[in-house]
Structure formats: structure tokens, C-alpha cells
Design a protein around this motif. Structure first.
Motif, PDB file in Angstrom:
ATOM      1  N   ASN A 263      12.862  36.482 -28.162  1.00 36.96           N
ATOM      2  CA  ASN A 263      13.114  37.525 -28.877  1.00 36.96           C
ATOM      3  C   ASN A 263      13.796  38.678 -27.797  1.00 36.96           C
ATOM      4  O   ASN A 263      14.831  39.156 -28.457  1.00 36.96           O
ATOM      5  CB  ASN A 263      12.013  38.385 -29.255  1.00 36.96           C
ATOM      6  N   ARG A 264      13.774  38.745 -26.653  1.00 35.99           N
ATOM      7  CA  ARG A 264      14.287  39.634 -25.928  1.00 35.99           C
ATOM      8  C   ARG A 264      15.812  39.285 -25.814  1.00 35.99           C
ATOM      9  O   ARG A 264      16.938  39.992 -25.676  1.00 35.99           O
ATOM     10  CB  ARG A 264      13.856  39.829 -24.581  1.00 35.99           C
ATOM     11  N   TRP A 265      16.016  37.803 -25.671  1.00 34.80           N
ATOM     12  CA  TRP A 265      17.275  37.325 -25.458  1.00 34.80           C
ATOM     13  C   TRP A 265      18.137  37.648 -26.544  1.00 34.80           C
ATOM     14  O   TRP A 265      19.483  37.863 -26.543  1.00 34.80           O
ATOM     15  CB  TRP A 265      17.376  35.760 -25.070  1.00 34.80           C
ATOM     16  N   MET A 266      17.402  37.544 -27.995  1.00 37.38           N
ATOM     17  CA  MET A 266      18.411  37.516 -29.130  1.00 37.38           C
ATOM     18  C   MET A 266      18.647  38.927 -29.153  1.00 37.38           C
ATOM     19  O   MET A 266      19.859  39.317 -29.660  1.00 37.38           O
ATOM     20  CB  MET A 266      17.443  36.972 -30.118  1.00 37.38           C
ATOM     21  N   SER A 267      17.657  39.962 -28.661  1.00 35.60           N
ATOM     22  CA  SER A 267      18.069  41.238 -29.133  1.00 35.60           C
ATOM     23  C   SER A 267      19.162  41.673 -28.014  1.00 35.60           C
ATOM     24  O   SER A 267      20.111  42.334 -28.414  1.00 35.60           O
ATOM     25  CB  SER A 267      16.924  42.223 -28.645  1.00 35.60           C
ATOM     26  N   ASP A 268      19.321  41.102 -26.855  1.00 33.75           N
ATOM     27  CA  ASP A 268      20.190  41.337 -26.204  1.00 33.75           C
ATOM     28  C   ASP A 268      21.780  40.931 -26.575  1.00 33.75           C
ATOM     29  O   ASP A 268      22.649  41.504 -26.589  1.00 33.75           O
ATOM     30  CB  ASP A 268      20.079  40.741 -24.493  1.00 33.75           C
ATOM     31  N   VAL A 269      21.594  39.764 -27.098  1.00 31.71           N
ATOM     32  CA  VAL A 269      22.833  39.257 -27.930  1.00 31.71           C
ATOM     33  C   VAL A 269      23.314  40.225 -29.057  1.00 31.71           C
ATOM     34  O   VAL A 269      24.648  40.570 -28.950  1.00 31.71           O
ATOM     35  CB  VAL A 269      22.638  37.853 -28.618  1.00 31.71           C
ATOM     36  N   ASN A 270      22.349  40.626 -29.892  1.00 34.25           N
ATOM     37  CA  ASN A 270      22.723  41.382 -30.830  1.00 34.25           C
ATOM     38  C   ASN A 270      23.225  43.074 -30.069  1.00 34.25           C
ATOM     39  O   ASN A 270      24.134  43.453 -30.948  1.00 34.25           O
ATOM     40  CB  ASN A 270      21.663  41.771 -31.975  1.00 34.25           C
ATOM     41  N   HIS A 271      22.576  43.259 -29.133  1.00 35.19           N
ATOM     42  CA  HIS A 271      22.996  44.539 -28.536  1.00 35.19           C
ATOM     43  C   HIS A 271      24.533  44.430 -28.034  1.00 35.19           C
ATOM     44  O   HIS A 271      25.357  45.200 -28.199  1.00 35.19           O
ATOM     45  CB  HIS A 271      22.249  45.028 -27.530  1.00 35.19           C
ATOM     46  N   CYS A 272      24.962  43.411 -27.339  1.00 38.19           N
ATOM     47  CA  CYS A 272      26.239  43.108 -26.984  1.00 38.19           C
ATOM     48  C   CYS A 272      27.246  43.013 -28.033  1.00 38.19           C
ATOM     49  O   CYS A 272      28.281  43.745 -28.012  1.00 38.19           O
ATOM     50  CB  CYS A 272      26.293  41.777 -25.966  1.00 38.19           C
TER      51      CYS A 272
END
Length: 403
Positions: A263-272
Motif C-alpha cells: 500500500n505504501r509503495w502504491m501510494s508513492d507511485v500515485n503521489h509521484c
């Protein structure tokens, strides 16, 4: 207009204070479960005053919650049930019978719930200036059942939200990964965007093959491939399946850590992705996205594609784009996704047969225009954005009129 963001600050505290905070979080969760059970047993009564009259003293006695914490528990549970109720109206839940294969749609209210909402994880809601406050030395004062404790927040990266023009509200204490975090709601008054002054329109098509395809009024198109994300999602899924087959306590603990990491990885992708879109936009930009409400319930594809669709955080990407765009002075509007991939962006003809889903190509049988089908969707979103700028609050394509 008001723009809200959530500041996720890590806090440092002593071992003694951590025990006090953990016990307070545990009792608060028990209080929330008590309220949830009462709501479930009394035909989903969501009147906060009635719940206060019925449960306030019981919360103070059985859970040991302080006055403000008892009220916060009631308010939190009522808000959670109302959120579920709203989701049922906007996006009715459907499930498939494992034996017959038939799909059933649940009622648009809360009567389909078979058990009350669960509050198993320790949590805590703290009201600004009552349960938490800033101290002059830069630390935070947090209320617990035993006493107030002082913690040190890590504010690096959040300095802009601590300015006087931002209003801080209720905070949520979260314990994850061996650390404590304080999620603080912050709001700011921003001037409303005048749609008539918008000059550049960017249509954004989201999907699995391409994470997003953007097209603007200047004719520039950009593709962001989703292959790497799909492969990593598949890797996480294979690892989950291996751990689930073991049925051991250590496997379950690792599953929990794995879920948080993904979930943290996916959120980071969406943030970027959202940050890049806003950073590359020209002044006075309107971002147009498809309204994907109900996309999960509409999926009847094969198991792998359905799993990828359910795991992709479409809504999160849109939420990140919205608040980043608003803070930059831009606007985001969601429009109907109907016919956006079936309409020719040149002549306006709508024909489903013109789209080759296997080859991801679109070829118009009238004007001969040919392009990638995701690019066609992004171009049509630009057209809907132009309708919105012209004053149409609900722009959409209708086959009867255009086709």
C-alpha cells in the motif's frame, strides 16, 4: 473554497508514554466497538444526540474514556456508518454467489450488513486544543486516560502546512511498523477557480495497460506504462498466495507487513504521478478525468484482470491529483466515461466496433482517423473539458445525438 489535506507526522515518545498511549488507543477502540454494536442492534440509529444520551455514561464507565474522547468515539462511529451508507447510494455493492455464479446487488441502505462495523485495531481521535495542542518548545501535548504526555513530532516536509493560513483540526493516532504517527487534518481557504479563465485542458485516461495517458489542447500526448506496476503487483500476489497456504502465525504476521508495504509503495507511485502532472501543467489548467464510480462492480472479466482492477488505486490517484491541483491554482473535474473510448476524436462518430480491444487501436470507418484507443479517450476527455469550460456542469457524450 476549502482545501483539506492530512498531515502524517511521525512522533517520538518515551517507552512509558508509549504504554499510556497504547492503552488509551485500546480503550478508545473498545468504546467505538460498543457504539457500533448499539447502532447495529437498534436499527442503525445514527442520531448523534440520541447515541450520546444512551451511551455517554456507559462509555465513561466501561471504557474509562474521558468526556471528549467519549464524544469523539460516538462521532467517529456515526461518521463511519454514514460513509458506508453514502457509498451504497453512489456505488451499490454487488457480490457473486460461489455456487450459482449469479450476481446480486445489495440494498442501498445499511440493512444488508450482517454484523456491526469492527474496530479491532487500537486507534484514537484527539480534538485540537482539547486533546492535543502545540507547546512553545515545538513538542505536542497529547491527552491519555492517565495524564497528558509530551511527544516530539517530525515536521520535516510539512512546514508549509504549519503556517497561520492553515487551520489544524482533529488528529488521529496510528501505530504501524513499530512507530507512532499523528494524522492531522488541515484546511485552508483558497480562492475559487473561474472556469471561464481556464486556458489549457488536460484529459487523463487511467487504465491497467497504461497507468495514465494524458492529452492537452496543444496536442501533446504522454503515455505512462503500467507494465512495471502490473509485474510488481503480480509478484506481491504470488507471495501472498504462498503465505496464505502455510496457515502459520508467522505467515499471517508477514502478510500484514506485506500488505502495508504494498500500500505504501502504491501510494508513492500515485503521489509521484499526480505531482508530475501538476508540475508539468501550464498556468490556468483544467484536468479532466473519467468518473470511475462503479468500475469494480461492472467488471466481469477473467480472474487475473479482475484482481488487477480491484488492486489498482484509481480513486487514490484522483484524490492526490485533486488536492495538488487545487493548491497550485488548477481545477480537476470528473466527467462521464460513457463512449469516451468509442467516439472518434475527429468526426465525433460513436461506434463500438471501431475499437480493437486486443490490439488497443481505434480506427474510424467514416473519416479514417486511427490512433491508440487510450489516446482517443484522453482526446475525448479534452472535448468534454471544453464543454465544461463553456458552462456545461455535466458534460457527456450521447450516442443518439452524435452517432
Amino acid at each position: 473554497m476549502k482545501q483539506a489535506v492530512t498531515l502524517k507526522m511521525r512522533i517520538t515518545l518515551t517507552a512509558e508514554d508509549a504504554l499510556l498511549l497504547q492503552e488509551t488507543m485500546r480503550q478508545f477502540a473498545l468504546g467505538c466497538q460498543l457504539v457500533s454494536q448499539y447502532v447495529f442492534d437498534h436499527e442503525f440509529v445514527l442520531d448523534q444526540y440520541a447515541l450520546h444520551e444512551a451511551l455517554y455514561r456507559q462509555l465513561r464507565t466501561e471504557s474509562g474514556l474521558k468526556a471528549q474522547m467519549a464524544q469523539s468515539a460516538i462521532r467517529l462511529v456515526v461518521g463511519n456508518y454514514k460513509t458506508v451508507q453514502t457509498q451504497m447510494k453512489d456505488e451499490p455493492y454487488t457480490f457473486q454467489d460461489r455456487y450459482t455464479g449469479a450476481w446480486t446487488r445489495c440494498p442501498r441502505d445499511l440493512t444488508w450488513l450482517r454484523q456491526p462495523l469492527q474496530y479491532r485495531q487500537p486507534q484514537l481521535k484527539l480534538v485540537r486544543n482539547r486533546d492535543w495542542s502545540w507547546l512553545q518548545d515545538g513538542r505536542l501535548s497529547l491527552n491519555t486516560l492517565a495524564k497528558r504526555i509530551r511527544v516530539t513530532p517530525h515536521v520535516q516536509g510539512f512546514e508549509q502546512y504549519l503556517a497561520p493560513d492553515w487551520k489544524l483540526g482533529t488528529a488521529t493516532v496510528v501505530h504501524t511498523g513499530g512507530h507512532y504517527f499523528l494524522h492531522i487534518a488541515a484546511t485552508k481557504e483558497l480562492p475559487a477557480v473561474d472556469r471561464t479563465q481556464l486556458e489549457n485542458i488536460v484529459g487523463i485516461d487511467r487504465g491497467l495497460r497504461f497507468v495514465l495517458v494524458s492529452h492537452d489542447t496543444a496536442g501533446h500526448t504522454s503515455f505512462v506504462s503500467g507494465k512495471a506496476i502490473t509485474n510488481k503487483r503480480a509478484k506481491y500476489n504470488r507471495l501472498r498466495q504462498q503465505l496464505q497456504r502455510k496457515h502459520t502465525k508467522s505467515a499471517k504476521r508477514r502478510l500484514g507487513r506485506l500488505s502495508g508495504r504494498e500500500n505504501r509503495w502504491m501510494s508513492d507511485v500515485n503521489h509521484c504521478l499526480s505531482k508530475t502532472l501538476v508540475a508539468n501543467a501550464s498556468p490556468k489548467t483544467l484536468f479532466v478525468v473519467e468518473d470511475l464510480t462503479g468500475v469494480r462492480q461492472q467488471s466481469r472479466s477473467q480472474a487475473q484482470a479482475r484482481r488487477e482492477l480491484h488492486s489498482w488505486a484509481f480513486f487514490e490517484l484522483e484524490q492526490f491529483l485533486r488536492y495538488k491541483a487545487v493548491l497550485a491554482g488548477y481545477e480537476v473535474v470528473a466527467v462521464s466515461a460513457q463512449y469516451t473510448s468509442q467516439r472518434c476524436a475527429q468526426c465525433g462518430r460513436i461506434d463500438e466496433t471501431q475499437r480493437d480491444r486486443q490490439r488497443h487501436e481505434y480506427r474510424c470507418t467514416v473519416c479514417g482517423y486511427q490512433s491508440n484507443d487510450d489516446r482517443i479517450a484522453a482526446m475525448n476527455l479534452v472535448t468534454l473539458g471544453q464543454q465544461y469550460v463553456a458552462g456545461n456542469n455535466q458534460p457527456r457524450f450521447t450516442k443518439e445525438v452524435i452517432g
